[in-house]
Design a protein around this motif. Sequence first.
Motif, PDB file in Angstrom:
ATOM      1  N   TRP A 115     -67.080 -16.096  95.623  1.00 22.11           N
ATOM      2  CA  TRP A 115     -65.812 -16.001  94.890  1.00 22.11           C
ATOM      3  C   TRP A 115     -65.355 -14.558  94.676  1.00 22.11           C
ATOM      4  N   LYS A 116     -66.196 -13.736  94.079  1.00 21.41           N
ATOM      5  CA  LYS A 116     -65.813 -12.340  93.781  1.00 21.41           C
ATOM      6  C   LYS A 116     -65.555 -11.552  95.061  1.00 21.41           C
TER       7      LYS A 116
ATOM      8  N   ILE B 279     -62.158 -12.500  96.423  1.00 20.76           N
ATOM      9  CA  ILE B 279     -61.096 -11.863  95.636  1.00 20.76           C
ATOM     10  C   ILE B 279     -60.952 -10.398  96.030  1.00 20.76           C
TER      11      ILE B 279
ATOM     12  N   THR C 153     -55.426 -12.765  93.094  1.00 25.94           N
ATOM     13  CA  THR C 153     -55.930 -12.920  91.734  1.00 25.94           C
ATOM     14  C   THR C 153     -56.784 -14.182  91.707  1.00 25.94           C
ATOM     15  N   GLU C 154     -57.568 -14.337  90.646  1.00 23.06           N
ATOM     16  CA  GLU C 154     -58.371 -15.555  90.528  1.00 23.06           C
ATOM     17  C   GLU C 154     -57.481 -16.790  90.504  1.00 23.06           C
ATOM     18  N   ASP C 155     -56.361 -16.710  89.807  1.00 19.79           N
ATOM     19  CA  ASP C 155     -55.435 -17.847  89.737  1.00 19.79           C
ATOM     20  C   ASP C 155     -54.864 -18.186  91.109  1.00 19.79           C
TER      21      ASP C 155
END
Length: 84
Positions: A49-50, A53, A59-61
Amino acid sequence: MEVVLDFNLVFSALHSRGKVHLIFAWNYVVRKVDFLVPEFFWEEIEGKWKKIINLTKLTEDELFEILEIIKSQTVTVPKEEVNP
């Protein structure tokens, strides 16, 4: 039609937002393709995940929203069927 997805195809859709991204967007509307993923696929995405990104500059969203669109088009294949 069924197409097998791997991490690289999804990452390409997230990173370049080119042809692969357009295919997912098109299919979200017309629902002509079922994308097959092994059951560990989403765990692999969560584990990176990171990194995703950082590399995609989403963005995370944004990442969550795009992945939900992709996920809504997938069929999870149990591991017993992937490696019989």
